[in-house]
Design an enzyme around this catalytic site. Structure first.
Site, PDB file in Angstrom:
ATOM      1  N   ASP A   9       9.943   4.402  -4.676  1.00  0.00           N
ATOM      2  CA  ASP A   9       9.190   4.700  -3.370  1.00  0.00           C
ATOM      3  C   ASP A   9      10.106   5.402  -2.364  1.00  0.00           C
ATOM      4  O   ASP A   9      11.180   5.681  -2.730  1.00  0.00           O
ATOM      5  CB  ASP A   9       8.748   3.275  -2.961  1.00  0.00           C
ATOM      6  CG  ASP A   9       7.589   3.779  -2.022  1.00  0.00           C
ATOM      7  OD1 ASP A   9       7.324   4.858  -1.477  1.00  0.00           O
ATOM      8  OD2 ASP A   9       6.731   2.770  -1.726  1.00  0.00           O
ATOM      9  N   GLU A  31       0.506   1.282   6.414  1.00  0.00           N
ATOM     10  CA  GLU A  31       2.011   0.638   5.900  1.00  0.00           C
ATOM     11  C   GLU A  31       2.138  -0.312   7.014  1.00  0.00           C
ATOM     12  O   GLU A  31       1.156  -0.941   7.712  1.00  0.00           O
ATOM     13  CB  GLU A  31       2.805   1.638   5.824  1.00  0.00           C
ATOM     14  CG  GLU A  31       2.662   2.736   4.371  1.00  0.00           C
ATOM     15  CD  GLU A  31       3.753   3.314   4.041  1.00  0.00           C
ATOM     16  OE1 GLU A  31       4.818   2.878   3.752  1.00  0.00           O
ATOM     17  OE2 GLU A  31       3.565   4.514   3.785  1.00  0.00           O
TER      18      GLU A  31
END
Ligand code: BGC
Ligand code: BGC
Length: 594
Positions: A290, A486
């Protein structure tokens, strides 16, 4: 046109290992710099020029949530940009095209004019793998129109605490729903065969347990990127099944999570990445870290790189310090901290996907097929998104058959801050990383959809705050959350905003029948409005096609959606599923119809 039953008919992908003989020959002629380049993924926004793709032999680039073309955000600008990088790649010595990755998580959502589908939480409420697959096929086609060939989707997270800002990226709190819909999304994105020119490489994320983090365990004090404190049996039962089915469906890539499992970062875990995923489940594709995730591992950069790659990471999403990454990785190899066999394995895995996509076929252009621009955001594509919207709506309350509405009513008042707000309707990961209220792209708001759905005699009036209902006997309130993505979406408080409650109360006091439509990325506390609303519809983050909401409100289609998450009471003292103090308002699976 694909038939609606593609879910049943999809053929198995060719095994990725079947390309290994060709890859072995190619690998034998590659320099260390060329191999390292394949393992590096900068974000394009930090490149000094496309020439750097050549000078560093880059194997991949990404666009993060806000990494747009410098020439703007339209279809042509995106296509020109990605083609520009691809042209640089194919002038390197080995002419290996790049994988261009992007977060097309509900349609090709960074590009103005794309078809925007409901976020996964809404798709979960449809419980319909065939529909998920058809939506993903359209996404793959629109992504291909811009020249990108890889999407960071589907997200097969299984969120266990809806205070998490990424809850809406998950299909469900239930692994059974996630298993089925995740695999359907992979089949849609990668189609029957990756070398279909309309297929894109899928990336299943975030492996593993990203949705199981403990409250308070994240760096910022809440949930995102935190620590999943469960035993192995629980990890396997709740969080792992989505990887088993998507690997079986042929998923070419997987993204390890920022989060930790019992204190150890997944991006550094050999047991999870190599032991379970590659050896046990048999994943033959490659792992992409990521965004700057390996920077969160303990130690200095050398230790972070060594730890992650030795544990099984194959490509690193850097995204900014690519020169430092390339130099440091090379040192690690030269000093013997990273064995050459591991490098060769990583590069082999990356090249498998390039062969599978047909990128290594010199007779095929890796550039965008601009013929696909015609169908980008087309009526036909939007019709499928509209179908997704109406199948995703969950009817939670319908006193005295308040719904469906007659489209011949004399006067309907449509109120609420989100009634005419396409941005709120689309949520995060839409044009901007965090999303944006207003009109960030093309589409139809719920107000516009109501105006289209009613008879010519019907007067539709509107207000943000519910004032001025006048003689309307029907009032629709569109309320809920504003966009987030997020960790920014982590919250301890799921109460509706006071202005939303005031809007609904005002409507009720006018004497009209009140229909509340809630736009949100997760269940929110609705006790404050429940007594004032005759009907309540959970519409999630439906995307660009507001018409799908009108289809259900006016009864052209009966509601069929079922909650894919339990809906808690505001009196709950925790929102982590299964913990003492969690109180349920609506059970998992709730969904009324007419
Ligand atoms: C997110 C991923 C995403 C990546 C690239 C990360 O912050 O966790 O889901 O794919 O960024 O934008
Ligand atoms: C990028 C996102 C990424 C995030 C990670 C943002 O700047 O646009 O794609 O997920 O950073 O923190």
């Amino acid at each position: 046109m694909p038939s609606p039953d593609v879910a049943q008919s999809a053929a198995a992908q060719r095994p990725l290992t079947s390309f290994d003989p060709q890859i072995r020959r190619l690998l034998a002629g590659m320099t260390l710099d060329e191999k390292i380049g394949q393992m590096a993924q900068p974000d394009q926004e930090f490149l000094k020029s496309p020439e750097e793709v050549k000078s560093y032999f880059l194997g991949s680039l990404l666009s993060g949530g806000d990494s747009d073309p410098r020439a703007g955000n339209g279809l042509t600008a995106w296509t020109d940009m990605i083609d520009g990088y691809q042209k640089a790649a194919v002038t390197t010595r080995l002419r290996i095209p790049i994988l261009y990755g992007i977060d097309a998580v509900h349609g090709h959502n960074n590009v103005i004019g794309a078809t925007i589908f409901p976020h996964n939480i809404g798709m979960g409420a449809t419980r319909d793998p065939g529909l998920v697959e058809r939506a993903a096929r359209i996404t793959s086609e629109e992504v291909r129109a811009t020249g990108a060939n890889w999407v960071f989707a589907p997200c097969v997270t299984v969120p266990q605490d809806i205070r998490w800002g990424r809850t809406y990226e998950g299909f469900s709190e239930s692994p059974d729903v996630v298993k089925a819909l995740g695999a359907a999304a992979v089949r849609g994105l990668q189609r029957d065969s990756l070398d279909d020119p309309l297929a894109v490489l899928a990336c299943v994320k975030h492996f593993v347990g990203d949705g199981g983090t403990a409250w308070g365990s994240s760096g910022k004090g809440m949930l995102d990127q935190g620590d999943t404190r469960v035993d192995e049996a629980t990890l396997r039962r709740i969080h792992l099944p989505g990887y088993v089915t998507t690997v079986k469906a042929g998923a070419g890539t997987i993204m390890p999570s920022y989060s930790s499992w019992n204190g150890e970062k997944v991006s550094g875990s050999e047991k999870l990445m190599t032991g379970i995923l590659k050896n046990e489940i048999g994943f033959q594709g490659f792992l992409i870290s990521d965004y700057a995730a390996i920077d969160q591992l303990p130690g200095n950069y050398k230790q972070q790189i060594t730890r992650s790659i030795n544990a099984g990471m194959d490509m690193v999403m850097i995204p900014k310090k690519y020169v430092e990454f390339i130099t440091t990785l090379k040192q690690c190899v030269q000093e013997g901290q990273l064995p050459m066999v591991r490098i060769d394995d990583a590069v082999t895995r990356i090249l498998r996907t390039k062969f599978a996509l047909g990128l290594m076929n010199a007779k095929r252009s890796p550039l965008a097929d601009r013929g696909l621009h015609n169908a980008f955001g087309s009526e036909g594509h939007r019709a499928v998104a509209r179908e997704c919207v109406r199948a995703s709506l969950v009817l939670l309350k319908n006193d005295n058959q308040a719904l469906p509405l007659a489209n011949s009513a004399a006067h309907i008042h449509v109120a609420g801050k989100s009634a005419d707000d396409l941005g709120n309707q689309c949520g995060g990961w839409t044009i901007r990383w965090q999303g944006a209220s207003g009109r960030p792209t093309d589409g139809t708001t719920i107000l516009e959809a109501v105006q289209r759905a009613v008879s010519p005699k019907t007067r539709v009036t509107t207000s943000v705050d519910g004032s001025g209902v006048g003689d309307a006997k029907i009032a629709i309130a569109v309320i809920g959350e504003k966009p987030y993505a997020e960790g920014m979406g982590d919250t301890a408080d799921l109460h509706l905003a006071p202005e939303d409650v005031a809007t609904v109360t005002r409507l009720k006091n006018s004497g009209a029948k009140v229909i509340a439509v809630i736009l949100s990325g997760r269940p929110v506390f609705i006790e404050d409005i429940l007594p004032h609303a005759d009907a309540v519809v959970a519409a999630w983050l439906p995307g660009s096609e507001g018409d799908g909401v009108a289809d259900v409100l006016f009864g052209t289609y009966k509601p069929t959606g079922k909650l894919s998450f339990t809906w808690p009471k505001a009196s709950s003292t925790t929102l982590h599923r299964g913990d003492a103090g969690y109180e349920t308002l609506f059970d998992f699976g709730t969904g009324l119809s007419y």
